[in-house]
Design a protein around this motif. Sequence first.
Motif, mmCIF file in Angstrom:
data_model
loop_
_atom_site.group_PDB
_atom_site.id
_atom_site.type_symbol
_atom_site.label_atom_id
_atom_site.label_comp_id
_atom_site.label_asym_id
_atom_site.label_seq_id
_atom_site.Cartn_x
_atom_site.Cartn_y
_atom_site.Cartn_z
ATOM 1 N N THR A 188 0.845 -1.207 0.000
ATOM 2 C CA THR A 188 0.000 0.000 0.000
ATOM 3 C C THR A 188 0.872 1.246 0.000
ATOM 4 O O THR A 188 1.771 1.388 0.841
ATOM 5 N N PHE A 189 0.601 2.155 -0.942
ATOM 6 C CA PHE A 189 1.411 3.375 -1.031
ATOM 7 C C PHE A 189 0.987 4.373 0.040
ATOM 8 O O PHE A 189 -0.209 4.663 0.214
ATOM 9 N N ILE A 190 1.994 4.897 0.761
ATOM 10 C CA ILE A 190 1.776 5.903 1.799
ATOM 11 C C ILE A 190 2.344 7.222 1.266
ATOM 12 O O ILE A 190 3.558 7.466 1.343
ATOM 13 N N PRO A 191 1.532 8.092 0.682
ATOM 14 C CA PRO A 191 2.059 9.270 -0.027
ATOM 15 C C PRO A 191 2.829 10.233 0.868
ATOM 16 O O PRO A 191 3.830 10.817 0.433
ATOM 17 N N GLU A 192 2.403 10.401 2.117
ATOM 18 C CA GLU A 192 3.085 11.371 2.967
ATOM 19 C C GLU A 192 4.528 10.962 3.289
ATOM 20 O O GLU A 192 5.364 11.810 3.603
ATOM 21 N N ASP A 193 4.827 9.660 3.183
ATOM 22 C CA ASP A 193 6.192 9.186 3.439
ATOM 23 C C ASP A 193 6.906 8.743 2.166
ATOM 24 O O ASP A 193 8.084 8.342 2.227
ATOM 25 N N ASP A 194 6.201 8.770 1.037
ATOM 26 C CA ASP A 194 6.752 8.322 -0.246
ATOM 27 C C ASP A 194 7.280 6.889 -0.118
ATOM 28 O O ASP A 194 8.347 6.552 -0.615
ATOM 29 N N LEU A 248 -0.664 -4.242 -5.466
ATOM 30 C CA LEU A 248 -0.310 -2.820 -5.381
ATOM 31 C C LEU A 248 -1.576 -1.989 -5.170
ATOM 32 O O LEU A 248 -2.490 -2.005 -6.010
ATOM 33 N N ILE A 249 -1.624 -1.274 -4.053
ATOM 34 C CA ILE A 249 -2.786 -0.448 -3.720
ATOM 35 C C ILE A 249 -2.326 0.992 -3.572
ATOM 36 O O ILE A 249 -1.413 1.298 -2.797
ATOM 37 N N THR A 250 -2.951 1.877 -4.310
ATOM 38 C CA THR A 250 -2.684 3.308 -4.170
ATOM 39 C C THR A 250 -3.978 4.069 -4.385
ATOM 40 O O THR A 250 -4.786 3.717 -5.258
ATOM 41 N N LYS A 251 -4.215 5.068 -3.560
ATOM 42 C CA LYS A 251 -5.453 5.851 -3.593
ATOM 43 C C LYS A 251 -6.681 4.934 -3.528
ATOM 44 O O LYS A 251 -7.684 5.137 -4.210
ATOM 45 N N ASN A 252 -6.527 3.882 -2.731
ATOM 46 C CA ASN A 252 -7.597 2.921 -2.466
ATOM 47 C C ASN A 252 -8.044 2.143 -3.710
ATOM 48 O O ASN A 252 -9.159 1.628 -3.763
ATOM 49 N N VAL A 253 -7.146 2.048 -4.696
ATOM 50 C CA VAL A 253 -7.413 1.234 -5.882
ATOM 51 C C VAL A 253 -6.373 0.118 -5.948
ATOM 52 O O VAL A 253 -5.170 0.368 -5.816
ATOM 53 N N ASN A 254 -6.835 -1.116 -6.138
ATOM 54 C CA ASN A 254 -5.935 -2.264 -6.258
ATOM 55 C C ASN A 254 -5.607 -2.479 -7.733
ATOM 56 O O ASN A 254 -6.482 -2.824 -8.529
ATOM 57 N N TYR A 255 -4.334 -2.282 -8.102
ATOM 58 C CA TYR A 255 -3.899 -2.437 -9.492
ATOM 59 C C TYR A 255 -3.299 -3.818 -9.766
ATOM 60 O O TYR A 255 -2.651 -4.020 -10.792
ATOM 61 N N GLY A 256 -3.541 -4.763 -8.869
ATOM 62 C CA GLY A 256 -3.104 -6.132 -9.112
ATOM 63 C C GLY A 256 -1.686 -6.397 -8.666
ATOM 64 O O GLY A 256 -1.020 -5.562 -8.037
ATOM 65 N N PHE A 258 5.508 -10.381 6.592
ATOM 66 C CA PHE A 258 5.847 -8.958 6.711
ATOM 67 C C PHE A 258 4.759 -8.247 7.513
ATOM 68 O O PHE A 258 3.564 -8.371 7.211
ATOM 69 N N THR A 259 5.195 -7.507 8.510
ATOM 70 C CA THR A 259 4.257 -6.765 9.349
ATOM 71 C C THR A 259 4.522 -5.275 9.181
ATOM 72 O O THR A 259 5.458 -4.717 9.777
ATOM 73 N N HIS A 260 3.744 -4.641 8.316
ATOM 74 C CA HIS A 260 3.839 -3.195 8.062
ATOM 75 C C HIS A 260 5.290 -2.774 7.772
ATOM 76 O O HIS A 260 5.800 -1.804 8.345
ATOM 77 N N VAL A 261 5.938 -3.502 6.877
ATOM 78 C CA VAL A 261 7.326 -3.209 6.514
ATOM 79 C C VAL A 261 7.348 -2.083 5.491
ATOM 80 O O VAL A 261 6.700 -2.165 4.439
ATOM 81 N N ARG A 262 8.092 -1.045 5.770
ATOM 82 C CA ARG A 262 8.168 0.103 4.868
ATOM 83 C C ARG A 262 9.382 -0.023 3.938
ATOM 84 O O ARG A 262 10.487 -0.382 4.376
ATOM 85 N N ILE A 263 9.159 0.290 2.657
ATOM 86 C CA ILE A 263 10.246 0.345 1.679
ATOM 87 C C ILE A 263 10.062 1.613 0.851
ATOM 88 O O ILE A 263 8.945 2.126 0.709
ATOM 89 N N PRO A 264 11.131 2.180 0.293
ATOM 90 C CA PRO A 264 10.988 3.375 -0.548
ATOM 91 C C PRO A 264 10.109 3.099 -1.768
ATOM 92 O O PRO A 264 10.065 1.976 -2.286
ATOM 93 N N ASP A 319 3.772 7.464 -8.976
ATOM 94 C CA ASP A 319 4.572 8.667 -8.741
ATOM 95 C C ASP A 319 4.403 9.136 -7.302
ATOM 96 O O ASP A 319 3.672 8.529 -6.510
ATOM 97 N N GLU A 320 5.085 10.237 -6.973
ATOM 98 C CA GLU A 320 5.081 10.704 -5.586
ATOM 99 C C GLU A 320 3.693 11.139 -5.117
ATOM 100 O O GLU A 320 3.434 11.236 -3.905
ATOM 101 N N ASN A 321 2.778 11.398 -6.066
ATOM 102 C CA ASN A 321 1.409 11.775 -5.696
ATOM 103 C C ASN A 321 0.494 10.567 -5.532
ATOM 104 O O ASN A 321 -0.680 10.710 -5.188
ATOM 105 N N GLY A 322 1.030 9.401 -5.841
ATOM 106 C CA GLY A 322 0.220 8.191 -5.725
ATOM 107 C C GLY A 322 -0.519 7.818 -6.988
ATOM 108 O O GLY A 322 -1.361 6.910 -6.970
ATOM 109 N N ASP A 323 -0.226 8.513 -8.090
ATOM 110 C CA ASP A 323 -0.904 8.207 -9.356
ATOM 111 C C ASP A 323 -0.218 7.031 -10.052
ATOM 112 O O ASP A 323 1.012 6.984 -10.164
#
Length: 677
Positions: free
Chosen positions: A157-163, A195-203, A243-249, A261-265
């Motif tokens: 899941t993409f976290i935009p505020e932390d990129d 892959l989930i970004t902006k609450n959309v699952n892109y598979g 994996f338990t809430h593991v963050r990666i760039p 992208d950095e905006n989550g698009d």
Amino acid sequence: MSSKHKNLRVNQAELQEHLLGPWAEDRRQLRKIMEEPIFHYQFNLTKEDQRELAMQQIQELADRKLIGKAYPKAFGGKEDPGGNVAGFSEMFHANPSMQIKGGVQWGLFGSAILTLGNEEQHQRWLPGVLSLELPGVYAMTEIGHGSDVGNVDTTATFIPEDDEFEIHTPFRAAWKEFLGNAAKDGKAAVVFAQLITKNVNYGVHAFFVPLRDDDGNFLPGVGGEDDGFKGGLNGIDNGRLHFTHVRIPRTNLLNKLGDVDENGDYTTSIPSSGRRFFTMLGALVQGRVSLATTAANASALALTGAITYGNQRRQFNAASDIEEQVLLDYGLHQRRLIDRLARTYADIFTTNDLLSKFHEVFSGEDDTDDNRQELETLAAGIKAVTTWNAMDTFQESREATGGAGYIASKNRFSALRDDLDIYTTFEGDNNVLLQLVGRRLLGDYSKELANPSFKVLSRYVAERAEQTLYERSGLRRVVQQVSDIGSDRRSAAWLKDPEVQRNLFTDRVRTQIAEVAEALRPVAKKSQEEQARVFNENQYELIKASKSHAQLLQWESFTDALDEVKDPETQKIMTWMRDLFALSTIEQDLGWFIEYGRISQQRARTLREYTNRLAARLRPHAQELVDAFGYNQNHLRMDITSGIERERQDEAMEYYRRLRASGDAPIPEKVYRARQK
């Protein structure tokens, strides 16, 4: 057998070139290197010692730069995917654990970075992958979904505020399982997640996720377990990861096919989610090609051992009162081994063709969408039949060598069979792969009938009606029987006609797939539940059709290979081999051919008789045919191929010869009693 057949000889040098295929030199190079004891499997080691040995061996491969031919020249590779797989397939006889551990590192983990990552990611990670400074894991399979990769439950899941992406396995069924390098050696993984970004699952997409620090400890949020001792391949440290809430760039997303992208698009170069998913599984296609090619080589290795032994081991006095008979002179032994030898030749020629198709796609020579889809279908079907064939061949070879073949430290059948066992579910369960093939066949069949002209449709309906009437009335069988009355030779001539063989194989596939398609057609517009029910009812028939299709491909590859053989005597012998493959394959499914009127009862009887004669005709050439595989004792490492059995037999015969000559030989009881009367 006539003397003219016995006097024929195989040109082993020419035949070996055909067997080794387009990348013969790559095979020879690795085969020669695999003679060195440093790469060999060692018996009586603990699981931990086996793992350490396999790791040392792949480090040796890396240090010598014997891997990575498929990689770009900028990283020391040769951009030669075909040569890479051809060489890889030659490692099995040395140590299967070494081969598969190397396959995980460079064929799955590294290949995923190469094919799915961008240039910057290549520069960042590939040098360490190739040198083994960065041992990796291909974290695709989940315990809850197995071969159903599209529905894995691990999320990114993409976290935009932390990129950043957050990698998470929400429950135990989502744990990544059966992963090579996961239990001990892996420092990073390519993790497949939704892959989930902006609450959309892109598979499903692939992410580079660090696992351990330099001391081998899991990083925060990463956990796992060791799979422990397995049925085979115990040199590989298989394990599970969670994996338990593991963050990666964000930049750890392997973004060649889809990016955020950095905006989550989200953007992608392949709008079709299904096509994007299958393209993302390219490393699996490479794995299936590698396993199929290795399985064909493994069958060749087993038969070299069993047939060599069968030519030396004597048992029972069937043909002589003073000399026991060589095992391979028995008709049953010929059908057990020479049938499988013909099938192994078919496997090798088919995997050579598959390897050429793979190289076209992965080298970029012909990387069209249609060609890639064709490769996926071919790889799925051929991997299934060759790995099943190899398991069957190893079991029969073990049984054909009796107790000698069961001594693992002396003759390796059992150990190699155990290591080979996982191939039938590795990189996709074979039955699941055949469903993939079946769906493609159904799609092709549907396209053929999609929006046809009235003329085409009428002709198709008429042909089906005529065929059904023909089968139900028994006319086909009657016509064959009438034409064959009093002539087994006429029946045999019909059976060995290549056009007849081609038509029998082709017609079986078309008929079987047409029956499934016709069963599915009435529910095409009904509910998903109803479609699933009818599909499930016809699943067994679909798998049969897919296997029939794979056998047709084998026959075609064998027949094409015959055209390349120049030596006339070798071509004649190889034509018998092709015919034995064809007729023994038809014999296994003879009930279907009789039921559907493709073969009459008369021709069925002739088929069995003629197949026996073919095996007997090939018997004098069996040793030449296995010797053409090119394995020496450093590859085989079997007592039964070392010559020791022939020495024992010769010693025994010489002992009894001298005893008879001395006049001191005990009188047999039968002779004694006869003299008393």
